[in-house]
Design a protein around this motif. Structure first.
Motif, PDB file in Angstrom:
ATOM      1  N   LYS A 151       0.835  -1.180   0.000  1.00 35.80           N
ATOM      2  CA  LYS A 151       0.000   0.000   0.000  1.00 35.80           C
ATOM      3  C   LYS A 151       0.875   1.235   0.000  1.00 35.80           C
ATOM      4  O   LYS A 151       1.884   1.277   0.695  1.00 35.80           O
ATOM      5  N   GLN A 190      -3.430   3.657  -1.681  1.00 36.40           N
ATOM      6  CA  GLN A 190      -3.858   2.666  -2.662  1.00 36.40           C
ATOM      7  C   GLN A 190      -3.075   1.365  -2.529  1.00 36.40           C
ATOM      8  O   GLN A 190      -1.910   1.386  -2.150  1.00 36.40           O
ATOM      9  N   TRP A 191      -3.729   0.273  -2.920  1.00 42.76           N
ATOM     10  CA  TRP A 191      -3.035  -1.008  -2.988  1.00 42.76           C
ATOM     11  C   TRP A 191      -2.420  -1.199  -4.368  1.00 42.76           C
ATOM     12  O   TRP A 191      -3.028  -0.859  -5.381  1.00 42.76           O
ATOM     13  N   SER A 424      -6.596  -0.699  -6.327  1.00 47.18           N
ATOM     14  CA  SER A 424      -7.717  -0.255  -5.489  1.00 47.18           C
ATOM     15  C   SER A 424      -8.745   0.486  -6.340  1.00 47.18           C
ATOM     16  O   SER A 424      -8.384   1.349  -7.139  1.00 47.18           O
ATOM     17  N   ILE A 435      -8.461  -6.968   3.883  1.00 45.71           N
ATOM     18  CA  ILE A 435      -7.550  -6.317   4.822  1.00 45.71           C
ATOM     19  C   ILE A 435      -8.384  -5.625   5.894  1.00 45.71           C
ATOM     20  O   ILE A 435      -9.462  -5.106   5.607  1.00 45.71           O
ATOM     21  N   TYR A 437      -8.102  -2.801   9.242  1.00 44.43           N
ATOM     22  CA  TYR A 437      -7.268  -1.774   9.876  1.00 44.43           C
ATOM     23  C   TYR A 437      -7.614  -1.715  11.357  1.00 44.43           C
ATOM     24  O   TYR A 437      -8.771  -1.524  11.714  1.00 44.43           O
ATOM     25  N   VAL A 443      -2.182  -2.409   9.721  1.00 43.07           N
ATOM     26  CA  VAL A 443      -2.749  -3.159   8.598  1.00 43.07           C
ATOM     27  C   VAL A 443      -2.674  -4.648   8.904  1.00 43.07           C
ATOM     28  O   VAL A 443      -1.594  -5.185   9.082  1.00 43.07           O
ATOM     29  N   ARG A 489     -12.797  -2.585   8.174  1.00 41.38           N
ATOM     30  CA  ARG A 489     -12.361  -3.254   6.950  1.00 41.38           C
ATOM     31  C   ARG A 489     -11.940  -2.260   5.884  1.00 41.38           C
ATOM     32  O   ARG A 489     -12.440  -1.137   5.824  1.00 41.38           O
ATOM     33  N   GLU A 490     -11.057  -2.697   5.039  1.00 45.29           N
ATOM     34  CA  GLU A 490     -10.751  -1.965   3.803  1.00 45.29           C
ATOM     35  C   GLU A 490     -12.049  -1.865   3.006  1.00 45.29           C
ATOM     36  O   GLU A 490     -12.773  -2.853   2.857  1.00 45.29           O
ATOM     37  N   THR A 491     -12.344  -0.681   2.478  1.00 44.28           N
ATOM     38  CA  THR A 491     -13.619  -0.522   1.756  1.00 44.28           C
ATOM     39  C   THR A 491     -13.440  -0.390   0.248  1.00 44.28           C
ATOM     40  O   THR A 491     -14.406  -0.222  -0.477  1.00 44.28           O
ATOM     41  N   ASP A 492     -12.191  -0.453  -0.211  1.00 42.21           N
ATOM     42  CA  ASP A 492     -11.980  -0.457  -1.661  1.00 42.21           C
ATOM     43  C   ASP A 492     -12.127  -1.882  -2.187  1.00 42.21           C
ATOM     44  O   ASP A 492     -11.926  -2.845  -1.450  1.00 42.21           O
TER      45      ASP A 492
END
Ligand code: ANZ
Ligand code: ZN
Length: 887
Positions: A151, A190-191, A424, A435, A437, A443, A489-492
């Motif tokens: 990331k 971004q991932w 992402s 992922i 957080y 992470v 949670r990651e939202t992308d």
């Protein structure tokens, strides 16, 4: 009266039969060689278009042909079913993306089945199904573990139209590839997938992929964009800083007259004069959303930053400019500018009145910088302004690098234009990134055993702002897998190109529950032997799939390097357009008697263009299939052009194909009485038709072939026999070696014409009594049905059954062209008189001594050499020569 060719009934019947028999199901087997043929899976937009019809018909011919050739064929189909349009439909029509997608899949599946495509539907996958995307997440976590997913904060291409981030590849000339809005820049966390780790291997392998079109390989090489060069350090005058530049041309260092740096270069803050900084900042902001590719098109502009550097070899002062054509993301973000030898620098120097120095000359002249009208960019000889006067500039590169290395101010480096793949997406209808957080742990990857992270159904989204998932509280709020405290949670979601980067592996074991695919299955079926799809995927999908394959190899999941052995990129389906001077493009139904129905102005037929909604020249496959049938639709899309070329759609051509199939239908049914219970002529068993009976007159002076009915009849039968085998040979070759389906189909059409002529010239009583004719006719019609079947499978299956075959066509072997039947009809016979070559005559294959004797003795040249002498000996070496001893 012949029974009508009822394509609707026949096609429905056979599609059902194939489905019931699971005719095209596949499984690994060691007694047949495998062949994996794959067409790029579609996005389920709702309806197939002619491009799909063409793409899938091409793949289907290959698959059916190879099945008949005895290969163990894998031919799967599925759905690339995550993506933007589902979400847009949801916003516009208030239908859930999932419902919209699955309805579309159902409709398109019906359409594909209606085309009679030979897919193994047991292997169908949909990337939006949790059973599939679970493995996306699994692969993501394995890459994360390996450091191949990471990331970072980065400037992204933000499309205001789609409210989402776009990959560089999705930005075309500064605009969104999908909606054409101008793209802005935005900074987001971004991932990324570290595709750059594989840049060199991805490049090197392109030199070992003979099964790919050169055009695609070149596009990939350019996209990877390897440059071998050097980094050189320029010390800032009166400050401790220095600026490192990347150059591919260290040989031009004596010609540097200024430096160009990216306006966002961090050195600006440290060395630029105070009063310039805000101006440079504003300049930098204006350039934020530009990519390397559009920067090349800009007019060259820059700002003197109020500082200078020192040339490490000449000690000269060089002013530093912040310039709009230097990109921070490439090389070091700084360039040593050489206006004498670089065109961009030349234009910049002209605009800002900067000096131009020539340090390399052509081998036969010296350039004058005063009169130069463009940069001299070629190789040449070092000029007297340098310490290497007279040396070739290529050799000078090494010398210069040696000096710089000694001074510690330069070193060789390699740069790639390829960037890491940002995956992402701030979108709902995609695969959730697994992922979490946590405030304490940071992470945290989701546990493999907790996969899949299910995409929640009840999410409200407007299509605006950031990730729709951010508003789904039940999804976002979770527990940290590490410490158990509250976490988010990651939202992308993932770029949908992730889904399509490995689907070809999932087809190998679509039901596997413990891994993305079974290693043994993958090693049996992979690599894909023939991949068929559009050229628009030359870099994106095809490069990502190659990267995934290599990364999965390094994860120990597979044991090969490249996913696709052979690639065929089919051309586009185009059609003529109609244009009204007032209303622009028109649908055909908006034109009556050559006039626009709205304004009555004369309509001109515009250029032939790729079928598209905006050009109003789309032809709906459903209508063509229902009017003419699937076989005709397939046949036309294969017949109208070779696969790599664009295809020009026209209804007359479609009708022509329909009439042709009608002719085949009548040819078989009208003659079925003669052939149904007949053994086909088999050259292996029955021997060549030519030998031993000579088919040509033994004495041409006494024989008139046009009057001798039996002689002529036999020659005609022989011609059909030969033509049958020639056609088999040509069609086999055209499919196998060249994919030239169009020429294969014309050969089949010629055979049909010849059969009509043959039958027309043969009175029915004769045909009934002539056993040879019936056998040969049987042979010809049988092979005709077989070789037509990959193109038009339904009519072929039906006729195959009608001629009395008990096994269906898809289980029948492809015919072999018989060597015996293909023998030449005539050969050149050498004539010697008294041991010397005197003449050549043409005689039929299989001719006996009695046959050739009169032909040779009547030959004018031979007569001349015999010159009335008596013939003492006549020696005939069959199919080679004759020696006459005269005297
Ligand atoms: C001096 C020079 C002299 C150059 C000359 C070229 C010709 P490729 O082949 O694309 O890698 N360059 C380096 N970094 C850059 C950046 N961030 N933005 C824009 N241009 C950049 O191009 C490498 C060349 O592009 C480098 O070599 C540099 O200009 C420029 F006669 O250095 B050259
Ligand atoms: Zn935690």
């Amino acid at each position: 009266m012949t029974e009508r060719f009822d394509h609707k009934r026949i096609e429905a019947f056979w599609q059902e039969a194939w489905e019931k028999d699971r005719a095209f199901s596949s499984s690994p087997s060691n007694d047949r060689e495998k062949y994996y043929v794959l067409e790029m899976f579609p996005y389920p937009s709702g309806k197939i278009h002619m491009g799909h019809v063409r793409n899938y018909s091409i793949g289907d011919v290959v698959a059916r042909f190879l099945m008949m050739k005895g290969k163990n064929v894998l031919h799967p189909m599925g759905w690339d079913s995550f993506g933007l349009p589902a979400e847009n439909a949801a916003i516009q029509n208030n239908i859930h993306p999932s419902k919209w997608t699955y309805e579309n899949i159902a409709n398109m599946k019906r359409q594909l089945k209606g085309l009679g495509l030979c897919y193994d539907w047991d292997r169908e996958v949909a990337t939006c199904a949790p059973e599939y995307y679970k493995w996306n997440q699994w692969i993501f976590l394995r890459l994360y573990e390996k450091g191949l997913a990471y990331k970072k904060l980065s400037l992204v291409n933000w499309c205001p139209g789609c409210s989402t981030v776009l990959a560089n590849e999705q930005v075309i000339e500064g605009a969104c590839w999908r909606c054409s809005s101008e793209v802005d820049a935005k900074e987001l966390n971004q991932w990324f997938f570290k595709i750059t780790e594989y840049a060199e291997e991805l490049l090197q392998c392109t030199y070992k992929m003979p099964g790919w079109p050169e055009r695609v390989l070149t596009m990939q090489r350019n996209w990877i964009g390897k440059s071998i060069g050097a980094e050189i350090e320029f010390k800032v005058k009166g400050a401790p800083e220095s600026i490192r530049v990347f150059t591919t041309r260290p040989d031009t260092i004596y010609g540097v007259t200024f430096l160009s740096i990216a306006p966002s270069h961090p050195v600006v803050d440290k060395i630029a004069s105070r009063e310039k900084i805000s101006e440079i900042k504003a300049f930098s902001d204006k350039l934020k959303n530009k990519t390397k590719r559009d920067i090349d098109l800009l007019e060259k502009q820059g700002i003197f930053i109020g500082a200078s550097c020192v040339n490490p070899l000449t000690g000269e002062d060089v002013p530093v400019y912040a310039s709009n054509f230097v990109l921070m993301e490439y090389g070091t973000g700084a360039v040593m500018a050489v206006p004498g030898h670089d065109q961009r620098d030349f234009e910049f120097a002209k605009a800002y009145n900067l000096p131009i120095k020539v340090v390399i000359n052509p081998s036969d002249s010296a350039l004058n910088p005063e009169t130069l009208d463009k940069a001299y960019v070629d190789n040449g000889v070092m000029s007297p302004l340098t310490p290497f006067a007279g040396m070739s500039n290529i050799e000078a590169i090494d010398e210069i690098l040696k000096i710089l290395e000694q001074k510690g101010l330069g070193k060789k480096t390699i740069n790639y234009k390829l960037r890491d793949w940002g995956i992402s997406r701030q979108r709902y209808w995609g695969c959730p990134i697994p992922i979490v957080y946590c405030e304490k742990c940071g992470v945290v990857p989701v546990d493999l055993k907790d996969l899949p992270v299910i995409l929640p159904e009840d999410v409200s989204f407007t299509g605006k702002g950031l990730s729709p998932l951010a508003n789904a509280g039940a999804f976002v709020n979770t527990i940290c897998p590490k410490c158990g405290s509250e976490a988010k949670r990651e939202t992308d979601t993932m770029d949908t190109f992730v889904d399509s980067s490995w689907y070809f592996l999932r087809y190998c074991s679509p039901k596997e529950l413990t891994l993305p695919f079974d290693k043994a299955d993958a090693s049996y079926w992979m690599p894909v032997d023939q991949y068929v799809g559009g050229i628009e995927h030359a870099v994106l999908h095809l490069l990502y799939s190659r990267f995934f394959t290599k990364a999965m190899r390094d994860l120990g999941l597979i044991g090969f390097d490249e996913p696709f052995k052979n690639l065929l990129t089919q051309g586009m389906v185009c059609k003529e357009t109609l244009k009204c001077p007032e209303h622009g493009f028109l649908f055909p139904e908006e034109v009556k008697a050559g006039k626009c129905v709205k304004c009555n102005k004369a309509v001109s037929s515009g250029p032939v263009e790729k079928m598209s909604k905006s050009k109003k020249n789309i032809v709906d496959p459903d209508r063509i299939i229902s009017e003419y049938g699937a076989d005709t639709t397939r046949l036309f899309s294969l017949f109208a052009a070779p696969p790599e070329k664009d295809l020009d759609w026209n209804e007359e051509g479609v009708e022509g194909c329909y009439r042709f199939l009608g002719r085949v239908w009548r040819l078989v049914l009208d003659n079925i009485e003669f052939i149904r219970d007949v053994q086909k002529y088999d050259p292996q068993k029955d021997g060549s038709l030519r030998v031993p009976t000579p088919l040509y007159p033994t004495d041409p002076t006494k024989h008139d072939p046009h009057k001798d009915d039996s002689f002529q009849r036999k020659a005609e039968i022989m011609d059909i026999h030969t033509l049958t085998h020639r056609t088999i040979e040509k069609v086999t070759h055209d499919i196998e070696e060249r994919f030239h389906f169009n020429t294969a189909i014309s050969a089949i059409m010629e055979q049909v014409n010849a059969l009509y002529l043959f039958i027309g010239s043969m009175p029915v009583e004769k045909l009934e009594t002539n056993g040879l004719a019936k056998k040969v006719l049987r042979e010809s019609i049988e092979s005709l049905i077989l070789i037509l079947s990959p193109f038009a499978p339904h009519i072929s299956e039906e006729l195959w059954k009608r001629v009395g075959s008990l096994t269906p066509l898809y289980m029948t072997r492809w015919p072999d062209a018989s060597e015996l039947a293909l023998l030449k009809e005539e050969f050149t016979l050498i004539v010697q008189v008294n041991g010397k070559l005197r003449s050549k005559v043409i005689v039929p294959v299989g001719a006996t001594e009695a046959d050739v004797r009169p032909i040779v003795l009547n030959d004018a040249k031979t007569k001349e050499w015999i010159n009335g002498k008596s013939i003492r000996k006549f020696v005939y070496v069959p199919e080679k020569l004759v020696n006459i001893v005269a005297g």
